[in-house]
Design a protein around this motif. Sequence first.
Motif, PDB file in Angstrom:
ATOM      1  N   SER A 148       0.837  -1.196   0.000  1.00 42.38           N
ATOM      2  CA  SER A 148       0.000   0.000   0.000  1.00 42.38           C
ATOM      3  C   SER A 148       0.878   1.255   0.000  1.00 42.38           C
ATOM      4  CB  SER A 148      -0.889  -0.006   1.256  1.00 42.38           C
ATOM      5  OG  SER A 148      -1.138   1.310   1.698  1.00 42.38           O
ATOM      6  N   SER A 149       0.606   2.143  -0.955  1.00 40.65           N
ATOM      7  CA  SER A 149       1.369   3.406  -1.030  1.00 40.65           C
ATOM      8  C   SER A 149       1.179   4.238   0.219  1.00 40.65           C
ATOM      9  CB  SER A 149       0.894   4.256  -2.211  1.00 40.65           C
ATOM     10  OG  SER A 149       1.190   3.649  -3.415  1.00 40.65           O
TER      11      SER A 149
ATOM     12  N   LEU B 270      -9.567   0.975   4.944  1.00 38.15           N
ATOM     13  CA  LEU B 270      -8.299   1.273   4.285  1.00 38.15           C
ATOM     14  C   LEU B 270      -7.149   1.101   5.276  1.00 38.15           C
ATOM     15  CD1 LEU B 270      -9.327   4.639   2.538  1.00 38.15           C
ATOM     16  CD2 LEU B 270      -9.004   2.437   1.388  1.00 38.15           C
TER      17      LEU B 270
ATOM     18  N   HIS C  45      -2.962   8.709  -6.720  1.00 40.90           N
ATOM     19  CA  HIS C  45      -3.051   7.488  -5.928  1.00 40.90           C
ATOM     20  C   HIS C  45      -4.461   6.882  -5.838  1.00 40.90           C
ATOM     21  CE1 HIS C  45      -3.470   5.691  -1.764  1.00 40.90           C
ATOM     22  NE2 HIS C  45      -2.802   4.797  -2.435  1.00 40.90           N
ATOM     23  N   PRO C  46      -5.518   7.679  -5.518  1.00 39.20           N
ATOM     24  CA  PRO C  46      -6.834   7.041  -5.329  1.00 39.20           C
ATOM     25  C   PRO C  46      -7.368   6.397  -6.604  1.00 39.20           C
ATOM     26  CG  PRO C  46      -6.844   9.334  -4.535  1.00 39.20           C
ATOM     27  CD  PRO C  46      -5.564   9.130  -5.265  1.00 39.20           C
TER      28      PRO C  46
ATOM     29  N   CYS D  73      -5.766   4.871  -8.797  1.00 38.66           N
ATOM     30  CA  CYS D  73      -5.076   3.613  -9.079  1.00 38.66           C
ATOM     31  C   CYS D  73      -5.221   2.619  -7.936  1.00 38.66           C
ATOM     32  CB  CYS D  73      -3.603   3.904  -9.377  1.00 38.66           C
ATOM     33  SG  CYS D  73      -3.413   4.946 -10.830  1.00 38.66           S
ATOM     34  N   ASN D  74      -6.150   2.899  -7.026  1.00 34.66           N
ATOM     35  CA  ASN D  74      -6.385   2.008  -5.896  1.00 34.66           C
ATOM     36  C   ASN D  74      -7.023   0.696  -6.351  1.00 34.66           C
ATOM     37  OD1 ASN D  74      -5.790   1.933  -3.217  1.00 34.66           O
ATOM     38  ND2 ASN D  74      -7.122   3.645  -2.673  1.00 34.66           N
TER      39      ASN D  74
ATOM     40  N   ASN E 168       5.389   2.749  -7.538  1.00 34.29           N
ATOM     41  CA  ASN E 168       4.272   2.248  -8.352  1.00 34.29           C
ATOM     42  C   ASN E 168       4.509   2.471  -9.841  1.00 34.29           C
ATOM     43  OD1 ASN E 168       2.569   1.077  -6.526  1.00 34.29           O
ATOM     44  ND2 ASN E 168       1.533   2.996  -6.000  1.00 34.29           N
TER      45      ASN E 168
ATOM     46  N   GLU F 154     -10.740  10.081  -1.258  1.00 24.41           N
ATOM     47  CA  GLU F 154     -11.312   8.758  -1.547  1.00 24.41           C
ATOM     48  C   GLU F 154     -12.584   8.821  -2.388  1.00 24.41           C
ATOM     49  OE1 GLU F 154      -9.045   6.844  -0.702  1.00 24.41           O
ATOM     50  OE2 GLU F 154      -8.176   7.854   1.029  1.00 24.41           O
TER      51      GLU F 154
END
Lengths: 212, 212
Positions: free
Chosen positions: A12-13, A54, A106-107, A109-110, A174, B104
Amino acid sequence: MGEIVLYDYWRSSASYRLRIALGMLGEPYRKVPVNLLAMDHKRPEHLARNPQGLVPVLEIDGQRLTQSLAIIEYLDETRGVGFLPEDAVGRQRVRALSHSIAMEIHPICNLSVVGEVLALTRGGDAVRLGWMKKFIGAGLAALEVMLDEPRTGRFCHGDRPTMADICLMPQVYNANRWGVDLDRCPRILAIAEHCAALPAFAAAYPREELSG
Amino acid sequence: MGEIVLYDYWRSSASYRLRIALGMLGEPYRKVPVNLLAMDHKRPEHLARNPQGLVPVLEIDGQRLTQSLAIIEYLDETRGVGFLPEDAVGRQRVRALSHSIAMEIHPICNLSVVGEVLALTRGGDAVRLGWMKKFIGAGLAALEVMLDEPRTGRFCHGDRPTMADICLMPQVYNANRWGVDLDRCPRILAIAEHCAALPAFAAAYPREELSG
């Protein structure tokens, strides 16, 4: 105030950010793995820690805290670690650089988002790879332009690592994982090299743990 | 230090946040519309303001600032508006609530992301609607649980509006726009009602401007 506990997943980043921050802080802490691939983050015991399901979650000072950047700001405010510079304009810049990664790349590519894309497209690895390359590539290209100014130094803001570098390094990890071409991002690559040379960044690097 | 200028799009959630914050601040400012549907945000003159090609951008104090939450933190640090509480644990909570929306939910429902989903699926309005409902619905449901604790008051944190409410209101607007059912989010609905009654929130409500 008791021990510091990090609920963590090695890949997890957001967890990676906190491992770096805690390493820079230098206080001892205990890691508890939450295996996202085994869906441990959706089990009742983890949802009780974080309703968002999360990682990371940090137990510290008798509190249970969520959201990696909000935790980094807390560590900075309570421990004076220097994750943000002293001046308001510099602080704004470091937050803007951090958010440009933590909010705009980031979000998207979650796991849950990419999972939904794959479900909707009935796609496989090629769709996943295309998605990652598109959003990580465009996001880091924009960041490279944001870094094209005198306030950038050996790190994103000056010559000491800040929250922006703590966000950048996991995103570069990533990018490499998904084969994003960073040839046109020389500033990012130089900063990543300076980060990698620091013990706190090196110690936080993602390593699969058998217990995880 | 010159006038305050907000590069704004009426339907952008991030712009909406800044309109609320500037209204609470009470300093006069000038709005310059950047029409996202006409792709004005991808034109060279806007990319020169923000390499990310996003709104809002705020010109203030001789600076050109990007990233709505980083700007709100700057306004709080330089003007003492009270967007964050005084205590470190409370500040962490307000940031965590804010980020749970701004990181998010919001980015995943951005035009460029949903556009890519539609391109990949060759989908239309039904795919868009499904995407919005899924991510806004799940995100606000998690937020509802995060709000289930004594520190929540008439607003997300106590009885005065904070950055968390500034993030929440535009997300509730989007939830309504896409028909997300909020029946199981009574805390969010009550807070939204309290926000809507405040002049700064009411004045910031999205209204299409002919010039935009």
